[in-house]
Design a protein around this motif. Structure first.
Motif, PDB file in Angstrom:
ATOM      1  N   ILE A 208       0.858  -1.184   0.000  1.00  0.00           N
ATOM      2  CA  ILE A 208       0.000   0.000   0.000  1.00  0.00           C
ATOM      3  C   ILE A 208       0.892   1.230   0.000  1.00  0.00           C
ATOM      4  N   ASN A 209       0.603   2.137  -0.912  1.00  0.00           N
ATOM      5  CA  ASN A 209       1.341   3.399  -0.972  1.00  0.00           C
ATOM      6  C   ASN A 209       0.629   4.428  -0.103  1.00  0.00           C
ATOM      7  N   PRO A 210       1.248   4.886   0.988  1.00  0.00           N
ATOM      8  CA  PRO A 210       0.545   5.827   1.885  1.00  0.00           C
ATOM      9  C   PRO A 210       0.160   7.136   1.217  1.00  0.00           C
ATOM     10  N   TRP A 211       0.870   7.525   0.167  1.00  0.00           N
ATOM     11  CA  TRP A 211       0.597   8.805  -0.477  1.00  0.00           C
ATOM     12  C   TRP A 211      -0.057   8.630  -1.838  1.00  0.00           C
ATOM     13  N   ALA A 212      -0.705   7.481  -2.063  1.00  0.00           N
ATOM     14  CA  ALA A 212      -1.274   7.211  -3.385  1.00  0.00           C
ATOM     15  C   ALA A 212      -2.444   8.136  -3.689  1.00  0.00           C
ATOM     16  N   ASP A 213      -3.369   8.288  -2.745  1.00  0.00           N
ATOM     17  CA  ASP A 213      -4.583   9.073  -2.966  1.00  0.00           C
ATOM     18  C   ASP A 213      -4.504  10.465  -2.354  1.00  0.00           C
ATOM     19  N   PHE A 214      -3.290  10.920  -2.042  1.00  0.00           N
ATOM     20  CA  PHE A 214      -3.148  12.223  -1.390  1.00  0.00           C
ATOM     21  C   PHE A 214      -3.005  13.305  -2.441  1.00  0.00           C
ATOM     22  N   GLU A 215      -3.917  14.273  -2.435  1.00  0.00           N
ATOM     23  CA  GLU A 215      -3.863  15.416  -3.336  1.00  0.00           C
ATOM     24  C   GLU A 215      -3.962  16.685  -2.493  1.00  0.00           C
ATOM     25  N   PRO A 216      -2.844  17.378  -2.273  1.00  0.00           N
ATOM     26  CA  PRO A 216      -2.884  18.581  -1.438  1.00  0.00           C
ATOM     27  C   PRO A 216      -3.710  19.668  -2.083  1.00  0.00           C
ATOM     28  N   PRO A 217      -4.466  20.417  -1.272  1.00  0.00           N
ATOM     29  CA  PRO A 217      -5.271  21.509  -1.846  1.00  0.00           C
ATOM     30  C   PRO A 217      -4.380  22.607  -2.379  1.00  0.00           C
ATOM     31  N   PRO A 218      -4.758  23.252  -3.464  1.00  0.00           N
ATOM     32  CA  PRO A 218      -3.916  24.322  -4.024  1.00  0.00           C
ATOM     33  C   PRO A 218      -3.867  25.523  -3.103  1.00  0.00           C
ATOM     34  N   SER A 219      -2.678  26.059  -2.891  1.00  0.00           N
ATOM     35  CA  SER A 219      -2.514  27.234  -2.049  1.00  0.00           C
ATOM     36  C   SER A 219      -2.889  28.488  -2.837  1.00  0.00           C
ATOM     37  N   ASN A 220      -2.861  29.622  -2.135  1.00  0.00           N
ATOM     38  CA  ASN A 220      -3.210  30.885  -2.791  1.00  0.00           C
ATOM     39  C   ASN A 220      -2.221  31.230  -3.895  1.00  0.00           C
ATOM     40  N   LYS A 221      -0.943  30.928  -3.629  1.00  0.00           N
ATOM     41  CA  LYS A 221       0.080  31.206  -4.634  1.00  0.00           C
ATOM     42  C   LYS A 221      -0.118  30.341  -5.864  1.00  0.00           C
ATOM     43  N   THR A 222      -0.453  29.063  -5.610  1.00  0.00           N
ATOM     44  CA  THR A 222      -0.698  28.166  -6.733  1.00  0.00           C
ATOM     45  C   THR A 222      -1.932  28.587  -7.511  1.00  0.00           C
ATOM     46  N   ALA A 223      -2.984  29.017  -6.773  1.00  0.00           N
ATOM     47  CA  ALA A 223      -4.198  29.461  -7.458  1.00  0.00           C
ATOM     48  C   ALA A 223      -3.920  30.697  -8.309  1.00  0.00           C
ATOM     49  N   LYS A 224      -3.110  31.641  -7.776  1.00  0.00           N
ATOM     50  CA  LYS A 224      -2.768  32.821  -8.557  1.00  0.00           C
ATOM     51  C   LYS A 224      -1.964  32.442  -9.794  1.00  0.00           C
ATOM     52  N   THR A 225      -1.049  31.478  -9.628  1.00  0.00           N
ATOM     53  CA  THR A 225      -0.262  31.031 -10.773  1.00  0.00           C
ATOM     54  C   THR A 225      -1.149  30.401 -11.837  1.00  0.00           C
ATOM     55  N   ILE A 226      -2.117  29.593 -11.368  1.00  0.00           N
ATOM     56  CA  ILE A 226      -3.037  28.951 -12.316  1.00  0.00           C
ATOM     57  C   ILE A 226      -3.884  29.989 -13.033  1.00  0.00           C
ATOM     58  N   ASN A 227      -4.376  31.004 -12.275  1.00  0.00           N
ATOM     59  CA  ASN A 227      -5.179  32.048 -12.899  1.00  0.00           C
ATOM     60  C   ASN A 227      -4.358  32.860 -13.890  1.00  0.00           C
ATOM     61  N   ALA A 228      -3.098  33.154 -13.498  1.00  0.00           N
ATOM     62  CA  ALA A 228      -2.243  33.923 -14.397  1.00  0.00           C
ATOM     63  C   ALA A 228      -1.949  33.144 -15.671  1.00  0.00           C
ATOM     64  N   SER A 229      -1.665  31.843 -15.505  1.00  0.00           N
ATOM     65  CA  SER A 229      -1.388  31.029 -16.689  1.00  0.00           C
ATOM     66  C   SER A 229      -2.617  30.897 -17.570  1.00  0.00           C
ATOM     67  N   SER A 230      -3.813  30.796 -16.932  1.00  0.00           N
ATOM     68  CA  SER A 230      -5.029  30.700 -17.723  1.00  0.00           C
ATOM     69  C   SER A 230      -5.299  31.997 -18.467  1.00  0.00           C
ATOM     70  N   SER A 231      -5.040  33.165 -17.797  1.00  0.00           N
ATOM     71  CA  SER A 231      -5.239  34.445 -18.474  1.00  0.00           C
ATOM     72  C   SER A 231      -4.244  34.627 -19.608  1.00  0.00           C
ATOM     73  N   ILE A 232      -2.993  34.178 -19.364  1.00  0.00           N
ATOM     74  CA  ILE A 232      -1.986  34.276 -20.424  1.00  0.00           C
ATOM     75  C   ILE A 232      -2.364  33.405 -21.609  1.00  0.00           C
ATOM     76  N   SER A 233      -2.824  32.171 -21.309  1.00  0.00           N
ATOM     77  CA  SER A 233      -3.238  31.277 -22.386  1.00  0.00           C
ATOM     78  C   SER A 233      -4.458  31.832 -23.111  1.00  0.00           C
ATOM     79  N   GLY A 234      -5.399  32.473 -22.349  1.00  0.00           N
ATOM     80  CA  GLY A 234      -6.570  33.070 -22.983  1.00  0.00           C
ATOM     81  C   GLY A 234      -6.193  34.214 -23.898  1.00  0.00           C
ATOM     82  N   SER A 235      -5.267  35.076 -23.425  1.00  0.00           N
ATOM     83  CA  SER A 235      -4.832  36.185 -24.274  1.00  0.00           C
ATOM     84  C   SER A 235      -4.085  35.686 -25.493  1.00  0.00           C
ATOM     85  N   ALA A 236      -3.299  34.616 -25.308  1.00  0.00           N
ATOM     86  CA  ALA A 236      -2.581  34.037 -26.438  1.00  0.00           C
ATOM     87  C   ALA A 236      -3.554  33.456 -27.456  1.00  0.00           C
TER      88      ALA A 236
END
Length: 275
Positions: A208-236
């Motif tokens: 059994i892999n103890p970290w198999a089903d572990f998905e950490p919640p996205p932090s604020n910095k990660t969410a901002k990065t995702i939003n920025a990348s999505s906006s950049i991709s949208g503008s592109a």
């Protein structure tokens, strides 16, 4: 002769009934339901190990500080031995249940959840034992002169409840205390090796892999990065769309111009031929 034939036929009928009855019983069998008391016992051991590990992490901070003392190290030794005892006990109870393939999905899921908590406690306890070994070597209480770190805490150490002060402890000479401290270091090394081997054996026994089903919640910095990348991709994407439309317009203009020039040349040729 007829009696023997009838008895033989009767015996065959009995055998067929037994076989049919046995197959019917096998058809009713399903996933085995584990005794809830066994799961509760494993959960109790895991909870106690979790508590002991948390207390060890809290007390381990005081090694090498002005709050360091023999009482602190005795308490750490007691918690360490209790943690190893709980780990060995849970290995004998929990790991064999994980390899049982006849359990129901609910029991299997609960056992895997307990195993993940148990594995995390063991890894954290091993890390803290290695840390305490390094600190005890760096800050001996009776071997040499080591200046303890002043953490700014002036209150006396009150967390050790299981240490008993006796006359024998007060009359122990400095030489004996030094030998006991060296023996404590050797015992801590043995416990670290024993815990490491125990973790390895448990990992090899339970697939059994103890970290198999572990998905950490996205932090604020990660969410901002995702939003920025999505906006950049949208503008592109928008820029690519505008460029495509502009190219299509240019192609249409060129085709219309070429067609107009061709038609004009044909008309001029026809007119000149008539004249």
């Amino acid at each position: 002769m007829s009696v023997s034939c009838s008895s033989q036929i009767h015996g065959e009928n009995e055998i067929s009934r037994v076989q049919l009855r046995s197959f019917t019983n096998c058809r009713d069998l399903g996933p085995g339901k584990l005794d809830p008391g066994i799961i509760q016992e494993c959960a109790k051991i895991v909870a106690e190990l979790n508590q002991e590990t948390a207390v060890y992490c809290t007390l381990n901070v005081y090694i090498g500080s002005t709050q360091d003392s023999e009482a602190l190290r005795d308490e750490l030794r007691r918690i360490r031995l209790r943690g190893l005892e709980l780990a060995q006990l849970n290995k004998l109870k929990l790991v064999p249940l994980l390899n049982n393939t006849t359990l129901s999905p609910d029991d299997t899921q609960e056992l895997e959840r307990l195993y993940k908590i148990f594995s995390a406690c063991l890894e954290l306890l091993e890390t803290q034992l290695i840390k305490s070994l390094a600190l005890i070597k760096a800050f001996p209480l009776h071997n040499g002169t080591k200046v303890l770190i002043n953490t700014g805490t002036s209150e006396p150490f009150l967390l050790c409840k299981h240490t008993k002060i006796t006359v024998e402890n007060l009359d122990t000479s400095t030489c004996s205390k030094t030998l006991l401290e060296q023996e404590e270091i050797r015992g801590l090394k043995r416990d670290v090796n024993a815990l490491h081997e125990l973790i390895y054996n448990i990992t090899q026994s339970a697939d059994i892999n103890p970290w198999a089903d572990f998905e950490p919640p996205p932090s604020n910095k990660t969410a901002k990065t995702i939003n920025a990348s999505s906006s950049i991709s949208g503008s592109a994407d928008t820029a690519v769309t505008h460029n495509t439309v502009r190219t299509q317009r240019c192609v249409c203009v060129i085709v219309l111009t070429f067609s107009a020039v061709t038609i004009s040349a044909v008309v001029i040729g026809v007119v000149l031929g008539i004249i």
